[in-house]
Write a protein that holds these residues in place. Structure first.
Motif, PDB file in Angstrom:
ATOM      1  N   GLU A  85       5.717   6.104   6.576  1.00 19.51           N
ATOM      2  CA  GLU A  85       6.585   4.975   6.231  1.00 19.51           C
ATOM      3  C   GLU A  85       7.705   4.760   7.246  1.00 19.51           C
ATOM      4  OE1 GLU A  85       6.612   2.964   3.573  1.00 19.51           O
ATOM      5  OE2 GLU A  85       5.218   3.910   2.179  1.00 19.51           O
ATOM      6  N   LYS A 145     -13.349   3.277   7.541  1.00 19.45           N
ATOM      7  CA  LYS A 145     -13.270   2.206   6.555  1.00 19.45           C
ATOM      8  C   LYS A 145     -11.807   1.749   6.423  1.00 19.45           C
ATOM      9  CE  LYS A 145     -13.901   2.578   1.951  1.00 19.45           C
ATOM     10  NZ  LYS A 145     -14.518   2.860   0.647  1.00 19.45           N
ATOM     11  N   MET A 146     -10.903   2.737   6.430  1.00 17.07           N
ATOM     12  CA  MET A 146      -9.465   2.467   6.374  1.00 17.07           C
ATOM     13  C   MET A 146      -8.987   1.778   7.625  1.00 17.07           C
ATOM     14  SD  MET A 146      -8.151   3.585   3.776  1.00 17.07           S
ATOM     15  CE  MET A 146      -9.649   4.035   3.010  1.00 17.07           C
ATOM     16  N   ILE A 176      -4.324  -7.868   8.215  1.00 17.30           N
ATOM     17  CA  ILE A 176      -3.716  -7.659   6.899  1.00 17.30           C
ATOM     18  C   ILE A 176      -2.704  -8.782   6.661  1.00 17.30           C
ATOM     19  CG2 ILE A 176      -2.377  -6.040   5.475  1.00 17.30           C
ATOM     20  CD1 ILE A 176      -5.091  -4.954   6.304  1.00 17.30           C
ATOM     21  N   LEU A 200      -2.275   4.718   3.961  1.00 15.75           N
ATOM     22  CA  LEU A 200      -1.307   4.198   4.938  1.00 15.75           C
ATOM     23  C   LEU A 200      -1.319   5.031   6.214  1.00 15.75           C
ATOM     24  CD1 LEU A 200       0.842   1.999   5.426  1.00 15.75           C
ATOM     25  CD2 LEU A 200       2.549   3.635   4.666  1.00 15.75           C
ATOM     26  N   ILE A 211     -10.099  -7.120  10.723  1.00 20.47           N
ATOM     27  CA  ILE A 211      -9.398  -7.698   9.581  1.00 20.47           C
ATOM     28  C   ILE A 211      -7.897  -7.708   9.855  1.00 20.47           C
ATOM     29  CG2 ILE A 211      -8.984  -7.512   7.081  1.00 20.47           C
ATOM     30  CD1 ILE A 211     -11.948  -7.813   7.802  1.00 20.47           C
ATOM     31  N   PRO A 217     -10.782   0.674  11.241  1.00 23.48           N
ATOM     32  CA  PRO A 217     -11.940   0.602  12.152  1.00 23.48           C
ATOM     33  C   PRO A 217     -11.582   0.897  13.604  1.00 23.48           C
ATOM     34  CG  PRO A 217     -11.835  -1.337  10.726  1.00 23.48           C
ATOM     35  CD  PRO A 217     -10.549  -0.590  10.532  1.00 23.48           C
ATOM     36  N   MET A 258      -0.046  -1.045  -0.341  1.00 26.68           N
ATOM     37  CA  MET A 258      -0.248  -0.133   0.791  1.00 26.68           C
ATOM     38  C   MET A 258       0.877   0.895   0.910  1.00 26.68           C
ATOM     39  SD  MET A 258      -2.334  -0.288   3.577  1.00 26.68           S
ATOM     40  CE  MET A 258      -2.368  -1.392   4.941  1.00 26.68           C
ATOM     41  N   ARG A 259       2.046   0.600   0.394  1.00 23.17           N
ATOM     42  CA  ARG A 259       3.176   1.507   0.547  1.00 23.17           C
ATOM     43  C   ARG A 259       3.091   2.693  -0.397  1.00 23.17           C
ATOM     44  NH1 ARG A 259       6.360  -1.390   4.279  1.00 23.17           N
ATOM     45  NH2 ARG A 259       7.346   0.589   4.624  1.00 23.17           N
ATOM     46  N   ALA A 260       2.103   2.685  -1.271  1.00 22.87           N
ATOM     47  CA  ALA A 260       1.856   3.827  -2.162  1.00 22.87           C
ATOM     48  C   ALA A 260       3.116   4.268  -2.905  1.00 22.87           C
ATOM     49  CB  ALA A 260       1.240   4.998  -1.374  1.00 22.87           C
ATOM     50  N   LEU A 276       7.850  -4.180   1.752  1.00 25.53           N
ATOM     51  CA  LEU A 276       8.708  -3.370   0.880  1.00 25.53           C
ATOM     52  C   LEU A 276      10.105  -3.968   1.043  1.00 25.53           C
ATOM     53  CD1 LEU A 276       8.956  -0.984  -1.035  1.00 25.53           C
ATOM     54  CD2 LEU A 276       9.324   0.487   0.920  1.00 25.53           C
ATOM     55  N   ARG A 327     -15.361  -6.196  10.759  1.00 32.25           N
ATOM     56  CA  ARG A 327     -14.361  -5.139  10.610  1.00 32.25           C
ATOM     57  C   ARG A 327     -13.031  -5.507  11.264  1.00 32.25           C
ATOM     58  NH1 ARG A 327     -15.974   0.297   9.801  1.00 32.25           N
ATOM     59  NH2 ARG A 327     -17.984   0.352   8.768  1.00 32.25           N
ATOM     60  N   ASP A 381      -9.799  -0.831  -2.965  1.00 28.46           N
ATOM     61  CA  ASP A 381     -10.076   0.556  -2.571  1.00 28.46           C
ATOM     62  C   ASP A 381      -9.903   0.757  -1.069  1.00 28.46           C
ATOM     63  OD1 ASP A 381     -10.698   1.115  -5.208  1.00 28.46           O
ATOM     64  OD2 ASP A 381     -12.769   0.453  -4.929  1.00 28.46           O
ATOM     65  N   PHE A 382      -9.002  -0.007  -0.479  1.00 27.76           N
ATOM     66  CA  PHE A 382      -8.677   0.146   0.937  1.00 27.76           C
ATOM     67  C   PHE A 382      -9.904   0.047   1.834  1.00 27.76           C
ATOM     68  CE2 PHE A 382      -5.598   2.427  -1.652  1.00 27.76           C
ATOM     69  CZ  PHE A 382      -4.462   1.704  -1.336  1.00 27.76           C
ATOM     70  N   SER A 383     -10.812  -0.862   1.491  1.00 33.47           N
ATOM     71  CA  SER A 383     -11.989  -1.056   2.315  1.00 33.47           C
ATOM     72  C   SER A 383     -11.767  -2.271   3.203  1.00 33.47           C
ATOM     73  CB  SER A 383     -13.196  -1.268   1.404  1.00 33.47           C
ATOM     74  OG  SER A 383     -14.314  -1.557   2.186  1.00 33.47           O
ATOM     75  N   TYR A 384     -11.582  -2.005   4.500  1.00 31.85           N
ATOM     76  CA  TYR A 384     -11.225  -3.082   5.428  1.00 31.85           C
ATOM     77  C   TYR A 384     -12.467  -3.686   6.058  1.00 31.85           C
ATOM     78  CZ  TYR A 384      -6.605  -1.309   4.689  1.00 31.85           C
ATOM     79  OH  TYR A 384      -5.447  -0.910   4.086  1.00 31.85           O
ATOM     80  N   ILE A 385     -13.372  -4.130   5.196  1.00 30.50           N
ATOM     81  CA  ILE A 385     -14.613  -4.726   5.682  1.00 30.50           C
ATOM     82  C   ILE A 385     -14.756  -6.070   4.985  1.00 30.50           C
ATOM     83  CG2 ILE A 385     -17.134  -4.475   5.736  1.00 30.50           C
ATOM     84  CD1 ILE A 385     -16.605  -1.398   5.835  1.00 30.50           C
ATOM     85  N   ASP A 429      14.386  -6.067   4.017  1.00 27.81           N
ATOM     86  CA  ASP A 429      13.404  -5.010   4.095  1.00 27.81           C
ATOM     87  C   ASP A 429      14.080  -3.681   3.773  1.00 27.81           C
ATOM     88  OD1 ASP A 429      10.478  -4.792   5.711  1.00 27.81           O
ATOM     89  OD2 ASP A 429      11.577  -2.943   5.328  1.00 27.81           O
ATOM     90  N   VAL A 430      13.437  -2.908   2.900  1.00 28.14           N
ATOM     91  CA  VAL A 430      14.050  -1.664   2.443  1.00 28.14           C
ATOM     92  C   VAL A 430      14.287  -0.698   3.607  1.00 28.14           C
ATOM     93  CG1 VAL A 430      13.652   0.369   0.985  1.00 28.14           C
ATOM     94  CG2 VAL A 430      13.174  -1.909   0.098  1.00 28.14           C
TER      95      VAL A 430
END
Lengths: 223, 110
Positions: free
Chosen positions: A126, A184-185, B96, A152, B94, A187, B33-35, B102, B92, B81-85, A8-9
């Motif tokens: 992070e 939405k991101m 992951i 995130l 969920i 809940p 997710m780590r963008a 990473l 809801r 689109d990061f929709s956790y539904i 892991d980084v």
């Protein structure tokens, strides 16, 4: 030739974060990693929090900035122990930087330690620093679409404070939209609307914080 | 930059353990997710790797999409689109299951 690594980084950081966690457990600290964009109101929130917590719980602050110690100076005026970490070029605090503040803080005399991260919505999410939870501030001048852009951080936070609601009528920030995007991101995210200028919502925030601290003390006692 | 430095440190340590002289490629698995922004990470890695045994190494990023499993109905799906539904039942809750990792997977050395 290929060499398998599978490391892991952020393993090195996570190891130090776990060591920090041990230290926080020993000192019975509730540790909050506070994150937001620059200028969203982290330091002002800490000033309001210091006032509202006075006599209820002992607050301590570690604050990270790329340059200057202005934040710590503002917080120390409220008789709160504060350590300023200047990160140089780094855009976030990592576990090692947080550990470097320990010699300057008497953790045994602190109930709630708030780590004010560098203003940035990406990198701070992070790096674990040994915290119990992450709290983020979104101010209404930043826009209601931010949760979609920085998933995130919203995903990792336990509480979202929507700040500067006193100026909401002068912005095109849509509260319903912001709440929907954030939920939405994540809940499970709790959301509080606050204004550090007028003091609105600060009482709710402080009771959320003290509740977390009581839960923490309780769970350490039963452990 | 900190991430690039960590990747480099992990790669160099693994190469030294394996007795390698030179790293030619570093394969990293990065969840969506780590963008991570690939060109930016590659640039930072290049700077960090100067004057090391990885100075000519190529940083290869495999981006893993975010996936989730609905705790309600068990549906496994790609999170767009990061929709956790849950697209199956609208739930809801969920879990992951991918897209947050990473990791340095392996390195190619001489």
């Amino acid at each position: 030739m290929k060499i398998n690594v599978m490391t892991d980084v952020l393993e090195a950081n996570d190891r130090i974060a776990a060591a920090n966690r041990e230290i926080f457990n020993r000192n019975r600290n509730l540790v909050v990693n506070l994150m937001s964009s620059p200028g969203a109101g982290k330091t002002t929130l800490l000033e309001r929090t210091a006032e509202a917590l006075a006599g209820k719980a002992k607050l301590g602050v570690i604050t990270g900035d790329i340059e200057t110690s202005r934040d710590a100076e503002r917080i120390e005026k409220h008789n709160i122990p504060a350590v300023q970490l200047t990160t140089g070029t780094a855009c976030h605090l990592d576990a090692n930087m947080v550990a470097s503040a320990f010699p300057y803080l008497d953790l045994s005399r602190i109930d709630i330690l708030i780590i004010e991260n560098v203003g940035n919505l990406v990198c701070p999410a992070e790096f674990k620093v040994g915290e119990d939870c992450k709290v983020m501030i979104l101010s209404v001048t930043e826009g209601d679409e931010k949760p979609l852009k920085y998933p995130l951080m919203f995903r990792e936070s336990s509480l979202l404070l929507i700040n500067k609601i006193d100026i909401l009528p002068f912005t095109n920030f849509n509260m319903e939209e912001a709440r929907a995007n954030a939920l939405k991101m994540n809940p499970e995210l709790e959301i509080l609307e606050v204004s550090c200028t007028t003091g609105q919502g600060i009482e709710e925030w402080v009771s959320w914080l003290t509740q977390c601290w009581q839960n923490r003390v309780e769970s350490l006692r039963s452990a | 930059m900190a991430i690039a430095q960590n990747i480099l440190d992990i790669a160099v340590a693994a190469a030294e353990r394996g007795g390698a002289q030179k790293i030619t490629r570093v394969n990293v698995v990065a969840g969506e997710m780590r963008a991570i922004v690939p060109p930016q990470l590659a640039f930072c890695f290049g700077v960090a790797a100067e004057n090391t045994i990885a100075s000519e190494a190529e940083l290869n990023l495999e981006i893993v999409p975010v996936r989730g499993r609905c705790r309600g109905c068990g549906e496994d799906f790609a999170i767009k689109d990061f929709s956790y539904i849950c697209p199956g039942c609208g739930g809801r809750d969920i879990e992951i299951t991918g897209g947050t990792e990473l990791r340095v997977r392996d390195i190619e050395v001489l």
